[in-house]
Motif scaffolding. Structure first.
Motif, PDB file in Angstrom:
ATOM      1  N   VAL A 206       0.836  -1.206   0.000  1.00  0.00           N
ATOM      2  CA  VAL A 206       0.000   0.000   0.000  1.00  0.00           C
ATOM      3  C   VAL A 206       0.869   1.254   0.000  1.00  0.00           C
ATOM      4  O   VAL A 206       0.661   2.182  -0.793  1.00  0.00           O
ATOM      5  CB  VAL A 206      -0.952  -0.003   1.214  1.00  0.00           C
ATOM      6  CG1 VAL A 206      -1.628   1.361   1.375  1.00  0.00           C
ATOM      7  CG2 VAL A 206      -1.998  -1.093   1.075  1.00  0.00           C
ATOM      8  N   VAL A 207       1.868   1.280   0.872  1.00  0.00           N
ATOM      9  CA  VAL A 207       2.728   2.464   1.000  1.00  0.00           C
ATOM     10  C   VAL A 207       3.490   2.727  -0.293  1.00  0.00           C
ATOM     11  O   VAL A 207       3.542   3.859  -0.785  1.00  0.00           O
ATOM     12  CB  VAL A 207       3.702   2.301   2.180  1.00  0.00           C
ATOM     13  CG1 VAL A 207       4.725   3.437   2.198  1.00  0.00           C
ATOM     14  CG2 VAL A 207       2.948   2.256   3.498  1.00  0.00           C
TER      15      VAL A 207
ATOM     16  N   MET B  18       7.998   5.681   6.723  1.00  0.00           N
ATOM     17  CA  MET B  18       6.826   4.809   6.862  1.00  0.00           C
ATOM     18  C   MET B  18       7.182   3.356   6.593  1.00  0.00           C
ATOM     19  O   MET B  18       6.659   2.444   7.245  1.00  0.00           O
ATOM     20  CB  MET B  18       5.729   5.279   5.907  1.00  0.00           C
ATOM     21  CG  MET B  18       4.399   4.570   6.115  1.00  0.00           C
ATOM     22  SD  MET B  18       3.688   4.935   7.754  1.00  0.00           S
ATOM     23  CE  MET B  18       2.319   3.776   7.792  1.00  0.00           C
ATOM     24  N   LEU B  19       8.087   3.109   5.650  1.00  0.00           N
ATOM     25  CA  LEU B  19       8.489   1.738   5.350  1.00  0.00           C
ATOM     26  C   LEU B  19       9.299   1.140   6.498  1.00  0.00           C
ATOM     27  O   LEU B  19       9.177  -0.051   6.795  1.00  0.00           O
ATOM     28  CB  LEU B  19       9.288   1.705   4.046  1.00  0.00           C
ATOM     29  CG  LEU B  19       8.438   1.932   2.789  1.00  0.00           C
ATOM     30  CD1 LEU B  19       9.313   2.210   1.574  1.00  0.00           C
ATOM     31  CD2 LEU B  19       7.520   0.743   2.533  1.00  0.00           C
TER      32      LEU B  19
ATOM     33  N   LEU C  57      -0.565  11.846   0.629  1.00  0.00           N
ATOM     34  CA  LEU C  57       0.390  10.886   1.184  1.00  0.00           C
ATOM     35  C   LEU C  57       0.149  10.666   2.672  1.00  0.00           C
ATOM     36  O   LEU C  57       0.175   9.538   3.163  1.00  0.00           O
ATOM     37  CB  LEU C  57       1.821  11.388   0.947  1.00  0.00           C
ATOM     38  CG  LEU C  57       2.938  10.367   1.165  1.00  0.00           C
ATOM     39  CD1 LEU C  57       2.787   9.188   0.223  1.00  0.00           C
ATOM     40  CD2 LEU C  57       4.310  11.013   0.972  1.00  0.00           C
ATOM     41  N   ILE C  58      -0.099  11.749   3.412  1.00  0.00           N
ATOM     42  CA  ILE C  58      -0.349  11.636   4.853  1.00  0.00           C
ATOM     43  C   ILE C  58      -1.646  10.877   5.115  1.00  0.00           C
ATOM     44  O   ILE C  58      -1.700   9.977   5.944  1.00  0.00           O
ATOM     45  CB  ILE C  58      -0.417  13.035   5.503  1.00  0.00           C
ATOM     46  CG1 ILE C  58       0.965  13.690   5.513  1.00  0.00           C
ATOM     47  CG2 ILE C  58      -0.941  12.937   6.932  1.00  0.00           C
ATOM     48  CD1 ILE C  58       0.955  15.103   6.064  1.00  0.00           C
ATOM     49  N   HIS C  59      -2.688  11.218   4.382  1.00  0.00           N
ATOM     50  CA  HIS C  59      -4.019  10.702   4.684  1.00  0.00           C
ATOM     51  C   HIS C  59      -4.277   9.328   4.114  1.00  0.00           C
ATOM     52  O   HIS C  59      -5.118   8.592   4.630  1.00  0.00           O
ATOM     53  CB  HIS C  59      -5.084  11.658   4.139  1.00  0.00           C
ATOM     54  CG  HIS C  59      -5.187  12.940   4.887  1.00  0.00           C
ATOM     55  ND1 HIS C  59      -6.343  13.347   5.500  1.00  0.00           N
ATOM     56  CD2 HIS C  59      -4.282  13.904   5.137  1.00  0.00           C
ATOM     57  CE1 HIS C  59      -6.141  14.515   6.090  1.00  0.00           C
ATOM     58  NE2 HIS C  59      -4.896  14.875   5.879  1.00  0.00           N
ATOM     59  N   ALA C  60      -3.592   8.961   3.041  1.00  0.00           N
ATOM     60  CA  ALA C  60      -3.933   7.713   2.363  1.00  0.00           C
ATOM     61  C   ALA C  60      -2.959   6.591   2.672  1.00  0.00           C
ATOM     62  O   ALA C  60      -3.366   5.485   3.014  1.00  0.00           O
ATOM     63  CB  ALA C  60      -3.991   7.955   0.852  1.00  0.00           C
ATOM     64  N   ALA C  61      -1.668   6.852   2.533  1.00  0.00           N
ATOM     65  CA  ALA C  61      -0.710   5.743   2.518  1.00  0.00           C
ATOM     66  C   ALA C  61       0.263   5.729   3.681  1.00  0.00           C
ATOM     67  O   ALA C  61       0.903   4.711   3.912  1.00  0.00           O
ATOM     68  CB  ALA C  61       0.081   5.783   1.204  1.00  0.00           C
TER      69      ALA C  61
END
Length: 656
Positions: free
Chosen positions: A88-89, A124-125, A247-251
């Protein structure tokens, strides 16, 4: 599967190249950033298909920290949960990188923007691929830093700078709880590595310790994933560029809290109170944010409050023990929420920065790609069959009802109605009717360039088919067969139905769909058939309208309690406020004035005085010593001679 190390490493390489040489390559910075994110996505697919084949990886690359018994590795974990999150990310993140090329093409901070974007993906990863809590916390703090940098990207604007600081401070509150939870995990289990912690989980320790750990971890999740009462930073995050919002809100960032709760499910399964708290907070937040979205006029803020609401559904799923359903909604939400934000960005780009939906309208003909894809995303967000949001949201509501959480289930239904209404209020006001903007101000709507339009089409495709392909049949689709083994010991609250008939499940889905369709129908009546009705209703219910428009005055309440009052307390403790000292004349007590003066003396003479004294000593010593460096060689020879003479004299006197 050890190729997984390249998944976060490639974006990090992009950060280093653009960070060091971005000023030289300037307009070509996207070549590095997009390539890094694209290659990371390709490697993620390779690793993912290995995981689909039944393989897992728990790999300690090297020892990071080792202090006595405290040992923490840099390590990666690839299992069904982390594999889904990784995909997803990287996939949604890559599409947002491509979109950003067109959206940010003439920005002065072009290279800096792509540096931050790659850094966000890297952080995030690291968070989702870590095999221990401390490395997860490193990524957790990394996305917090990136949110500060990207929300305040246009720092010349005071509102953007303030929004970045607000996000940073509010998340520090949540992170304090998360860190305390990690301390408690270490002191209880003697490790921070997932495998060792979960292996050591013992019901015999009692529910108290698990409740304390999980509630502290959830405080961190409330901050990162913007749940009540720590949600206030997320709407202000709209001050950043639109790709950042996507990017912040979705992934990335806001999904971190949901992932952390799902990852920690062995701990939550032994803390029924914590699970119930997660479910209630999620359900209440879903409705609370949805009510605010009903009346907002900024296109990005409507979608932002929608994100807060949808995150509430994810926590509702996790709180009723349906962790797989919560993560499934996280995945489908990533597609349609990224599409909503990028579609909003396409509109804003076309209208040269205009974000007020009252100054839009009639964009369907001028922007057909944006309009169609935004419609698909709105339908998916509203939970309309057979789009992606229907399958994942319906699973959560069904599991909430089946597991005995009747009131949270009802709140979820109310949230579904409100979601459908505000999403189609937004769609009708932006894309139907006639254009209400100022053509003389240069607002001539036009479709976005291909590098912005193509990502919309791809996201639109997945917003339609993702739920049908991966989530059908419900609870037994491809996704569930892949992820479900991780959650076999999921918590089943007392009174949960062991089995329900297919007809009952279909009936529940039909009820949810009917409620969503009712919300769309009401929005159609309000904004297409009778466009004067909303303003008339707002005049009739001024109190309610003002309450929602001002977001329940929560920001003002926080400002009064935590900022204004806090400043006054600090000023009093410092004691230099002339109004306090002069208060002796106006009748203030002798003790108040004396305490104020004593506090001022302590702060000025002891605290500031000690710090300043250290600086003065170092500065004075440096000024004295530098006089020895005259640059005159005769002085150096004289100093050497005097030194030798002094040593000879000392030797003769000490050793006669």
């Amino acid at each position: 599967m050890k190729l997984v190390v390249l998944v976060p490493l490639l974006p990090l390489i992009g950060v280093l190249i653009n960070g060091l040489f971005g000023m030289k390559i300037r307009g070509r910075a996207h070549l590095v950033a997009v390539s890094a994110s694209g290659l990371s996505c390709l490697v993620a697919f390779v690793v993912f298909f290995r995981a689909v084949g039944g393989r897992t990886l728990d790999w300690d690359v090297y020892s990071w920290l080792k202090v006595g018994d405290f040992v923490v590795p840099i390590g990666f974990l690839v299992d069904p949960l982390s594999a889904v999150m990784m995909l997803v990310v990287t996939f949604v993140g890559f599409l947002i990188h491509v979109y950003s090329v067109g959206y940010m093409h003439d920005d002065r901070g072009y290279a800096r923007f792509f540096t931050y974007l790659n850094l966000f993906m890297f952080s995030m990863l690291v968070l989702v691929l870590a095999n221990n809590y401390l490395l997860m916390f490193l990524g957790w703090e990394g996305v917090g830093l990136c949110s500060y940098l990207l929300i305040g990207f246009w720092y010349e604007k005071q509102s953007a700078a303030d929004a970045g600081k607000k996000a940073f401070v509010v998340n520090r509150i949540g992170d304090a709880g998360f860190l305390l939870g990690l301390f408690l995990i270490w002191s209880t289990f003697g490790s921070l590595k997932y495998a060792e912690v979960f292996k050591a989980v013992d019901p015999g320790l009692g529910t108290g310790i698990y409740t304390a750990i999980t509630l502290l971890l959830f405080v961190g999740a409330m901050g990162k994933s913007a749940q009540l009462p720590l949600y206030v930073w997320l709407p202000d995050a709209m001050e950043g560029p639109t790709p950042v919002s996507a990017l912040i809100h979705a992934a990335t960032m806001v999904t971190a809290g949901v992932y952390m709760v799902a990852r920690s499910h062995p701990l939550y399964n032994l803390a029924p109170f914590s699970l119930e708290m997660v479910a209630w907070v999620g359900a209440v937040t879903a409705v609370f944010a949805a009510t605010i979205a009903l009346v907002q006029n900024d296109i990005k803020r409507v979608v932002a409050y929608s994100t807060i609401s949808q995150l509430g559904y994810m926590f509702l799923g996790a709180g009723v023990g349906a962790y797989a359903s919560g993560i499934f909604h996280l995945g489908t939400h990533a597609f349609f929420k990224a599409l909503l934000f990028l579609g909003a960005g396409s509109v804003i780009h076309s209208l040269h920065g205009e974000q007020d939906i009252r100054k839009m309208g009639g964009l369907w003909k001028a922007m057909p790609i944006t309009s169609w894809t935004f419609l698909l995303a709105s339908l998916a967000n509203a939970g309309i069959f057979p789009l992606a949001g229907f399958w994942s949201k319906d699973e959560i509501l069904f599991n909430a009802f089946r597991r005995g959480m009747t009131v949270p289930w009802l709140l979820g239904l109310v949230g579904a109605f409100l979601t459908a209404f505000y999403m189609f209020r937004l769609f009708f006001l932006v894309f139907t009717g006639s254009f209400r903007g100022d053509a003389h101000a240069g607002h001539h709507p036009h479709e976005s360039p291909p590098n912005m339009a193509y990502p919309l089409v791809v996201l639109g495709f997945f917003s339609v088919i993702a739920g049908l392909i991966f989530g059908f049949p419900p609870d037994h689709g491809l996704y569930h067969r892949f992820v479900a083994p991780m959650f076999e010991a999921a918590h089943e609250p007392a009174g949960a139905a062991a089995h329900v008939s297919v007809s009952f499940e279909i009936g529940m889905a039909a009820l949810s769909l009917a409620i969503a369709l009712l919300g769309i129908g009401l929005a159609y009546q309000f904004y297409i058939k009778r466009p004067g009705l909303p303003s008339a209703l707002a005049d009739r219910m001024k109190g309610v309208y003002r309450l929602l428009l001002n977001k329940y005055w929560v920001d003002e309440l926080y400002q009064a309690i935590f900022i204004t009052f806090g400043k006054r307390v600090c000023t009093f403790l410092w004691g230099v406020d002339s109004r306090v000292v002069d208060g002796a004349v106006n009748g203030s007590s002798w003790l108040t004035v004396r305490l104020s003066l004593l506090s001022a003396w302590n702060d000025l003479k002891i605290v500031d005085g000690l710090v300043n004294a250290i600086a003065d000593v170092i500065q004075g010593g440096s000024l004295s010593l530098r006089r020895l460096q005259t640059g005159v060689i005769q002085n150096y020879i004289l100093a050497m001679a005097l030194g030798i003479l002094g040593m000879v004299v000392i030797y003769l006197f000490l050793f006669p």
